[in-house]
Motif scaffolding. Structure first.
Motif, PDB file in Angstrom:
ATOM      1  N   ARG A 140       0.755  -1.128  -0.009  1.00  0.00           N
ATOM      2  CA  ARG A 140       0.203   0.009  -0.100  1.00  0.00           C
ATOM      3  C   ARG A 140       0.832   1.219  -0.038  1.00  0.00           C
ATOM      4  NH1 ARG A 140      -3.734  -0.371   5.511  1.00  0.00           N
ATOM      5  NH2 ARG A 140      -4.245   1.760   4.447  1.00  0.00           N
ATOM      6  N   ASP A 141       0.422   2.230  -0.442  1.00  0.00           N
ATOM      7  CA  ASP A 141       0.952   3.499  -0.469  1.00  0.00           C
ATOM      8  C   ASP A 141      -0.189   4.414   0.234  1.00  0.00           C
ATOM      9  OD1 ASP A 141       1.846   6.300  -0.864  1.00  0.00           O
ATOM     10  OD2 ASP A 141       2.497   5.782  -3.182  1.00  0.00           O
ATOM     11  N   ASN A 142       0.112   4.762   1.522  1.00  0.00           N
ATOM     12  CA  ASN A 142      -0.625   5.528   2.394  1.00  0.00           C
ATOM     13  C   ASN A 142      -0.866   6.816   1.843  1.00  0.00           C
ATOM     14  OD1 ASN A 142      -1.180   3.176   4.314  1.00  0.00           O
ATOM     15  ND2 ASN A 142       0.468   3.758   5.619  1.00  0.00           N
ATOM     16  N   ALA A 143      -0.006   7.415   1.380  1.00  0.00           N
ATOM     17  CA  ALA A 143       0.038   8.899   0.885  1.00  0.00           C
ATOM     18  C   ALA A 143      -0.863   8.961  -0.200  1.00  0.00           C
ATOM     19  CB  ALA A 143       1.274   9.330   0.330  1.00  0.00           C
ATOM     20  N   LYS A 144      -1.150   7.847  -1.180  1.00  0.00           N
ATOM     21  CA  LYS A 144      -2.124   7.933  -2.363  1.00  0.00           C
ATOM     22  C   LYS A 144      -3.265   7.078  -1.997  1.00  0.00           C
ATOM     23  CE  LYS A 144       1.690   8.124  -5.742  1.00  0.00           C
ATOM     24  NZ  LYS A 144       2.284   7.478  -6.812  1.00  0.00           N
ATOM     25  N   ASN A 145      -3.572   6.567  -0.774  1.00  0.00           N
ATOM     26  CA  ASN A 145      -4.842   5.930  -0.414  1.00  0.00           C
ATOM     27  C   ASN A 145      -4.828   4.713  -1.537  1.00  0.00           C
ATOM     28  OD1 ASN A 145      -5.303   7.581   1.930  1.00  0.00           O
ATOM     29  ND2 ASN A 145      -6.586   8.878   0.746  1.00  0.00           N
ATOM     30  N   THR A 146      -3.934   4.052  -1.949  1.00  0.00           N
ATOM     31  CA  THR A 146      -3.742   3.033  -2.955  1.00  0.00           C
ATOM     32  C   THR A 146      -3.154   1.917  -2.403  1.00  0.00           C
ATOM     33  OG1 THR A 146      -3.598   4.855  -4.471  1.00  0.00           O
ATOM     34  CG2 THR A 146      -3.180   2.421  -5.070  1.00  0.00           C
ATOM     35  N   VAL A 147      -4.054   0.738  -2.698  1.00  0.00           N
ATOM     36  CA  VAL A 147      -3.309  -0.547  -2.288  1.00  0.00           C
ATOM     37  C   VAL A 147      -3.217  -1.432  -3.583  1.00  0.00           C
ATOM     38  CG1 VAL A 147      -5.822  -1.797  -2.283  1.00  0.00           C
ATOM     39  CG2 VAL A 147      -3.785  -2.672  -0.845  1.00  0.00           C
ATOM     40  N   TYR A 148      -2.109  -2.203  -3.571  1.00  0.00           N
ATOM     41  CA  TYR A 148      -1.651  -3.054  -4.720  1.00  0.00           C
ATOM     42  C   TYR A 148      -1.745  -4.483  -4.340  1.00  0.00           C
ATOM     43  CZ  TYR A 148       0.166   1.721  -5.939  1.00  0.00           C
ATOM     44  OH  TYR A 148       0.411   2.943  -6.112  1.00  0.00           O
ATOM     45  N   LEU A 149      -2.101  -5.335  -5.497  1.00  0.00           N
ATOM     46  CA  LEU A 149      -2.109  -6.771  -5.269  1.00  0.00           C
ATOM     47  C   LEU A 149      -1.163  -7.342  -6.471  1.00  0.00           C
ATOM     48  CD1 LEU A 149      -3.134  -9.347  -3.898  1.00  0.00           C
ATOM     49  CD2 LEU A 149      -4.889  -9.346  -5.497  1.00  0.00           C
ATOM     50  N   GLN A 150      -0.024  -7.727  -6.247  1.00  0.00           N
ATOM     51  CA  GLN A 150       0.747  -8.418  -7.156  1.00  0.00           C
ATOM     52  C   GLN A 150       0.660  -9.967  -7.086  1.00  0.00           C
ATOM     53  OE1 GLN A 150       3.265  -6.960  -9.202  1.00  0.00           O
ATOM     54  NE2 GLN A 150       3.387  -8.953  -9.977  1.00  0.00           N
ATOM     55  N   MET A 151       0.034 -10.423  -8.154  1.00  0.00           N
ATOM     56  CA  MET A 151      -0.286 -11.692  -8.284  1.00  0.00           C
ATOM     57  C   MET A 151       0.631 -12.461  -9.317  1.00  0.00           C
ATOM     58  SD  MET A 151      -4.447 -11.317  -8.644  1.00  0.00           S
ATOM     59  CE  MET A 151      -4.279 -10.511 -10.320  1.00  0.00           C
ATOM     60  N   ASN A 152       1.551 -13.416  -8.812  1.00  0.00           N
ATOM     61  CA  ASN A 152       2.306 -14.332  -9.415  1.00  0.00           C
ATOM     62  C   ASN A 152       1.884 -15.651  -9.512  1.00  0.00           C
ATOM     63  OD1 ASN A 152       4.101 -11.779  -9.819  1.00  0.00           O
ATOM     64  ND2 ASN A 152       5.150 -12.511  -7.768  1.00  0.00           N
ATOM     65  N   SER A 153       2.579 -16.424 -10.618  1.00  0.00           N
ATOM     66  CA  SER A 153       2.299 -17.751 -10.591  1.00  0.00           C
ATOM     67  C   SER A 153       0.775 -17.882 -10.851  1.00  0.00           C
ATOM     68  CB  SER A 153       3.057 -18.488  -9.544  1.00  0.00           C
ATOM     69  OG  SER A 153       4.279 -18.575  -9.512  1.00  0.00           O
ATOM     70  N   LEU A 154       0.194 -17.429 -11.462  1.00  0.00           N
ATOM     71  CA  LEU A 154      -1.358 -17.388 -11.659  1.00  0.00           C
ATOM     72  C   LEU A 154      -1.767 -18.848 -12.270  1.00  0.00           C
ATOM     73  CD1 LEU A 154      -2.026 -13.898 -12.796  1.00  0.00           C
ATOM     74  CD2 LEU A 154      -2.936 -14.748 -10.676  1.00  0.00           C
ATOM     75  N   LYS A 155      -3.003 -19.259 -11.792  1.00  0.00           N
ATOM     76  CA  LYS A 155      -3.487 -20.380 -11.832  1.00  0.00           C
ATOM     77  C   LYS A 155      -4.910 -20.200 -12.430  1.00  0.00           C
ATOM     78  CE  LYS A 155      -1.077 -22.570  -7.889  1.00  0.00           C
ATOM     79  NZ  LYS A 155      -1.359 -23.363  -6.795  1.00  0.00           N
ATOM     80  N   PRO A 156      -5.302 -21.111 -13.250  1.00  0.00           N
ATOM     81  CA  PRO A 156      -6.832 -21.020 -13.828  1.00  0.00           C
ATOM     82  C   PRO A 156      -7.647 -20.786 -12.632  1.00  0.00           C
ATOM     83  CG  PRO A 156      -5.690 -22.684 -15.070  1.00  0.00           C
ATOM     84  CD  PRO A 156      -4.576 -22.196 -13.919  1.00  0.00           C
ATOM     85  N   GLU A 157      -7.643 -21.517 -11.522  1.00  0.00           N
ATOM     86  CA  GLU A 157      -8.614 -21.332 -10.331  1.00  0.00           C
ATOM     87  C   GLU A 157      -8.390 -19.938  -9.817  1.00  0.00           C
ATOM     88  OE1 GLU A 157      -6.197 -23.707 -10.855  1.00  0.00           O
ATOM     89  OE2 GLU A 157      -5.344 -24.323  -9.037  1.00  0.00           O
ATOM     90  N   ASP A 158      -7.608 -19.136 -10.209  1.00  0.00           N
ATOM     91  CA  ASP A 158      -7.397 -17.776  -9.633  1.00  0.00           C
ATOM     92  C   ASP A 158      -8.239 -16.699 -10.616  1.00  0.00           C
ATOM     93  OD1 ASP A 158      -4.071 -18.044  -9.319  1.00  0.00           O
ATOM     94  OD2 ASP A 158      -5.631 -17.840  -7.657  1.00  0.00           O
ATOM     95  N   THR A 159      -8.932 -17.347 -11.450  1.00  0.00           N
ATOM     96  CA  THR A 159     -10.083 -16.475 -12.385  1.00  0.00           C
ATOM     97  C   THR A 159     -11.146 -16.072 -11.663  1.00  0.00           C
ATOM     98  OG1 THR A 159      -9.306 -17.878 -14.478  1.00  0.00           O
ATOM     99  CG2 THR A 159     -11.434 -16.657 -14.428  1.00  0.00           C
ATOM    100  N   ALA A 160     -11.474 -14.968 -11.590  1.00  0.00           N
ATOM    101  CA  ALA A 160     -12.455 -14.354 -10.860  1.00  0.00           C
ATOM    102  C   ALA A 160     -12.515 -13.072 -11.261  1.00  0.00           C
ATOM    103  CB  ALA A 160     -12.429 -14.617  -9.191  1.00  0.00           C
ATOM    104  N   VAL A 161     -13.691 -12.218 -10.399  1.00  0.00           N
ATOM    105  CA  VAL A 161     -13.997 -11.100 -10.576  1.00  0.00           C
ATOM    106  C   VAL A 161     -13.238 -10.585  -9.061  1.00  0.00           C
ATOM    107  CG1 VAL A 161     -15.394  -8.899 -10.507  1.00  0.00           C
ATOM    108  CG2 VAL A 161     -15.958 -10.944 -11.938  1.00  0.00           C
ATOM    109  N   TYR A 162     -12.259  -9.719  -9.218  1.00  0.00           N
ATOM    110  CA  TYR A 162     -11.416  -9.082  -7.946  1.00  0.00           C
ATOM    111  C   TYR A 162     -11.876  -7.840  -7.722  1.00  0.00           C
ATOM    112  CZ  TYR A 162      -8.216 -12.793  -8.188  1.00  0.00           C
ATOM    113  OH  TYR A 162      -7.662 -14.063  -8.457  1.00  0.00           O
TER     114      TYR A 162
END
Length: 120
Positions: free
Chosen positions: A71-93
């Motif tokens: 997260r970047d608190n100054a920007k009120n922003t959160v990030y999600l880094q997704m590696n080694s993605l699998k078909p079962e990760d398919t979804a609406v986030y």
């Protein structure tokens, strides 16, 4: 009062990576919790990763070791880094935040969702 705007979803091959971003804006005094949930067809929405308090994170077992949250608190922003993605990760986030908006009021807020599809 508070808007969450997500970006970064898309189509990726198995084993690939994606980075999601979520920026919060509006009448924000403090963001107490912020993170990501996901929902695939026929399943309930589930927690993926979140900051549940200052410096403390929680991850779904299925993504531990593959996903990181920052997260970047100054920007009120959160990030999600997704590696080694699998078909079962398919979804609406969905981005989620529990936000203090006044001296006596706090509430849950959700983004509109971004599609992540993992497929060859």
């Amino acid at each position: 009062q508070v808007q969450l705007v997500e970006s970064g979803g898309g189509l990726v091959q198995p084993g690939g990576s994606l980075r999601l971003s979520c920026a919060a804006s509006g009448s924000i005094i403090r963001i107490d919790r912020m993170g990501w949930y996901r929902q695939s067809p026929g399943k309930e929405r589930e927690l993926v990763a979140a900051f549940i308090s200052e410096g403390i994170t929680e991850f779904a077992d299925s993504v531990k070791g593959r996903f990181t949250i920052s997260r970047d608190n100054a920007k009120n922003t959160v990030y999600l880094q997704m590696n080694s993605l699998k078909p079962e990760d398919t979804a609406v986030y969905y981005c989620y935040a529990y936000v203090t908006i006044s001296r006596i009021s706090a509430d849950d807020y959700w983004g509109q969702g971004t599609q992540v599809t993992v497929s060859s």
